[in-house]
Design a protein around this motif. Structure first.
Motif, PDB file in Angstrom:
ATOM      1  N   GLN A  80      -7.689  -6.699  14.159  1.00 48.60           N
ATOM      2  CA  GLN A  80      -8.765  -6.934  13.271  1.00 48.60           C
ATOM      3  C   GLN A  80      -8.875  -5.666  13.105  1.00 48.60           C
ATOM      4  OE1 GLN A  80     -10.781 -10.119  12.607  1.00 48.60           O
ATOM      5  NE2 GLN A  80     -12.067  -8.308  11.060  1.00 48.60           N
ATOM      6  N   MET A  81      -9.960  -5.758  11.563  1.00 46.22           N
ATOM      7  CA  MET A  81     -10.131  -4.063  11.588  1.00 46.22           C
ATOM      8  C   MET A  81     -11.017  -5.115  10.553  1.00 46.22           C
ATOM      9  SD  MET A  81      -8.178  -1.465  10.257  1.00 46.22           S
ATOM     10  CE  MET A  81      -6.899  -1.229  10.977  1.00 46.22           C
ATOM     11  N   ASP A  82     -12.304  -3.624  10.265  1.00 48.28           N
ATOM     12  CA  ASP A  82     -13.016  -4.686   9.285  1.00 48.28           C
ATOM     13  C   ASP A  82     -13.960  -3.235   8.403  1.00 48.28           C
ATOM     14  OD1 ASP A  82     -14.505  -7.172   9.932  1.00 48.28           O
ATOM     15  OD2 ASP A  82     -15.549  -5.690  11.927  1.00 48.28           O
ATOM     16  N   VAL A  83     -13.844  -3.302   7.370  1.00 47.31           N
ATOM     17  CA  VAL A  83     -13.880  -2.860   6.400  1.00 47.31           C
ATOM     18  C   VAL A  83     -15.565  -2.030   5.193  1.00 47.31           C
ATOM     19  CG1 VAL A  83     -13.261  -1.632   3.695  1.00 47.31           C
ATOM     20  CG2 VAL A  83     -11.860  -2.743   5.604  1.00 47.31           C
ATOM     21  N   ILE A  84     -16.096  -1.256   5.473  1.00 51.46           N
ATOM     22  CA  ILE A  84     -17.353  -1.104   4.162  1.00 51.46           C
ATOM     23  C   ILE A  84     -16.457  -0.136   2.866  1.00 51.46           C
ATOM     24  CG2 ILE A  84     -19.643   0.165   4.047  1.00 51.46           C
ATOM     25  CD1 ILE A  84     -19.952  -0.847   6.641  1.00 51.46           C
ATOM     26  N   MET A  85     -16.555  -0.669   1.815  1.00 53.33           N
ATOM     27  CA  MET A  85     -16.068   0.091   0.192  1.00 53.33           C
ATOM     28  C   MET A  85     -17.659   1.097   0.305  1.00 53.33           C
ATOM     29  SD  MET A  85     -13.547  -1.047   0.484  1.00 53.33           S
ATOM     30  CE  MET A  85     -12.932   0.038  -1.677  1.00 53.33           C
ATOM     31  N   ILE A  86     -17.250   2.607   0.255  1.00 54.26           N
ATOM     32  CA  ILE A  86     -18.045   3.535  -0.368  1.00 54.26           C
ATOM     33  C   ILE A  86     -17.532   4.424  -1.794  1.00 54.26           C
ATOM     34  CG2 ILE A  86     -19.474   5.172   0.186  1.00 54.26           C
ATOM     35  CD1 ILE A  86     -19.539   4.339   2.848  1.00 54.26           C
ATOM     36  N   THR A  87     -17.532   3.985  -3.061  1.00 49.46           N
ATOM     37  CA  THR A  87     -17.385   4.375  -3.774  1.00 49.46           C
ATOM     38  C   THR A  87     -17.426   4.115  -5.091  1.00 49.46           C
ATOM     39  OG1 THR A  87     -15.315   3.520  -5.306  1.00 49.46           O
ATOM     40  CG2 THR A  87     -16.409   1.483  -4.071  1.00 49.46           C
ATOM     41  N   ALA A  88     -17.477   5.354  -5.825  1.00 44.72           N
ATOM     42  CA  ALA A  88     -18.117   5.047  -7.231  1.00 44.72           C
ATOM     43  C   ALA A  88     -17.776   4.457  -8.519  1.00 44.72           C
ATOM     44  CB  ALA A  88     -17.950   6.663  -7.503  1.00 44.72           C
ATOM     45  N   THR A  89     -17.005   3.158  -7.764  1.00 42.62           N
ATOM     46  CA  THR A  89     -16.794   2.273  -8.838  1.00 42.62           C
ATOM     47  C   THR A  89     -17.974   1.074  -8.764  1.00 42.62           C
ATOM     48  OG1 THR A  89     -14.356   2.925  -7.494  1.00 42.62           O
ATOM     49  CG2 THR A  89     -15.091   0.406  -9.049  1.00 42.62           C
ATOM     50  N   ILE A 108     -22.637   2.195  -3.607  1.00 42.62           N
ATOM     51  CA  ILE A 108     -22.154   2.653  -4.512  1.00 42.62           C
ATOM     52  C   ILE A 108     -22.474   4.115  -4.461  1.00 42.62           C
ATOM     53  CG2 ILE A 108     -22.854   2.704  -6.790  1.00 42.62           C
ATOM     54  CD1 ILE A 108     -22.275  -0.150  -6.829  1.00 42.62           C
ATOM     55  N   LYS A 109     -21.809   4.660  -5.035  1.00 46.57           N
ATOM     56  CA  LYS A 109     -21.987   6.291  -4.204  1.00 46.57           C
ATOM     57  C   LYS A 109     -22.921   7.162  -5.511  1.00 46.57           C
ATOM     58  CE  LYS A 109     -17.696   7.774  -1.938  1.00 46.57           C
ATOM     59  NZ  LYS A 109     -16.667   7.918  -3.268  1.00 46.57           N
ATOM     60  N   PRO A 110     -24.142   8.004  -5.558  1.00 45.83           N
ATOM     61  CA  PRO A 110     -24.098   8.709  -4.177  1.00 45.83           C
ATOM     62  C   PRO A 110     -25.086   7.905  -2.435  1.00 45.83           C
ATOM     63  CG  PRO A 110     -25.981   9.002  -6.028  1.00 45.83           C
ATOM     64  CD  PRO A 110     -24.932   7.899  -7.612  1.00 45.83           C
ATOM     65  N   VAL A 111     -24.366   8.035  -1.919  1.00 45.54           N
ATOM     66  CA  VAL A 111     -24.792   7.534  -1.105  1.00 45.54           C
ATOM     67  C   VAL A 111     -26.375   7.991  -0.257  1.00 45.54           C
ATOM     68  CG1 VAL A 111     -24.951   6.460   0.672  1.00 45.54           C
ATOM     69  CG2 VAL A 111     -23.248   6.686  -0.347  1.00 45.54           C
ATOM     70  N   VAL A 112     -27.718   6.360  -0.786  1.00 44.23           N
ATOM     71  CA  VAL A 112     -28.669   7.078   0.004  1.00 44.23           C
ATOM     72  C   VAL A 112     -28.783   6.752   1.924  1.00 44.23           C
ATOM     73  CG1 VAL A 112     -31.321   6.527   0.246  1.00 44.23           C
ATOM     74  CG2 VAL A 112     -30.327   6.308  -1.634  1.00 44.23           C
ATOM     75  N   PHE A 113     -29.131   7.808   2.916  1.00 44.90           N
ATOM     76  CA  PHE A 113     -28.604   7.435   4.282  1.00 44.90           C
ATOM     77  C   PHE A 113     -29.649   6.099   4.493  1.00 44.90           C
ATOM     78  CE2 PHE A 113     -30.838   7.715   8.324  1.00 44.90           C
ATOM     79  CZ  PHE A 113     -29.423   8.003   9.666  1.00 44.90           C
TER      80      PHE A 113
END
Length: 235
Positions: A80-89, A108-113
């Protein structure tokens, strides 16, 4: 975390500066531990195999791979492994593909904290509930499933709309009301004066609304030329 076990996170990002920002963001959120940073296909697969993290923070485009292909591979594996996409796409078909494969979130980048923190806290809540349910029983009720999937079901007892820690629904409504009656962008300081809170508190609510796409943020230049972040309801 129950048993004091932190959620182990692997950052898969080829831009060292971006990866370091994500790592520092994680350090500010209790209950998470960065177990590695991978900048390539080989590094990602090696660290996944060795570290077996709970969560991947995954970009889409790399010089030697497509993050969505790696996502598919991780979902086909037995562990089991979960994923959070962090991308400019931002292409809708890429977003749709990521959702259909089963990402927990798509940032979506740029990421706000504040948006990053909101996502990680939701994941922490999900992970904690899932772990606890697994210890209690092999079966779940519909309400437990709805809670895991963050569904808001009208009419259920103890119904509660999810809001991140530190965000009060009444204060949020006041912030939206102030912005809605103005035809111009307002700074966090002006909003703070209107609703009687500190500038820091106002900014936290405003950034939450930006992350939820309820309002938008822009830069305005004052008389001395220094830019200020202003907030306004979508036109």
């Amino acid at each position: 975390m129950k048993g004091n076990r932190e959620i182990e996170v692997l950052i898969v990002e080829d831009d060292f500066r971006v990866a370091e920002i994500q790592k520092r963001f994680l350090e500010q959120i209790e209950g998470f531990q960065t177990v590695g940073i991978a900048a390539s296909n080989l590094e990602a697969k090696t660290l996944i195999e060795i570290m077996q993290p709970d969560l991947l923070l995954l970009d889409v485009y790399f010089p030697d791979m497509n993050g969505l292909d790696l996502l598919k591979e991780t979902k086909q594996q037995t562990k089991q492994m979960d994923v959070i996409m962090i991308t400019a796409t931002k292409e809708i078909h890429k977003v749709q593909e990521a959702i259909s494969i089963g990402v927990f979130d798509y940032i979506i980048k740029p990421v706000v904290f504040e948006r990053f923190k909101q996502s990680l806290l939701r994941y922490k809540d999900y992970h904690t509930n899932l772990t606890q349910l697994g210890k209690e029983s092999l079966h779940v009720t519909q309400q437990q499933v709805d809670k895991l999937l963050r569904k808001e079901i009208v009419g259920l007892p103890n119904e509660k709309t999810y809001l991140p820690k530190g965000i009060d629904p009444l204060t949020l409504e006041k912030v939206l009301e102030v912005l809605s009656r103005e035809n111009r962008g307002l700074t966090a300081e002006l909003v703070a004066k209107e609703i009687g809170v500190s500038r820091t508190t106002a900014r936290r609510y405003l950034e939450h609304l930006v992350s939820e796409e309820k309002i938008e943020a822009d830069l305005a230049y004052g008389t001395v030329g220094r830019p200020e972040r202003v907030y306004l309801v979508h036109s």
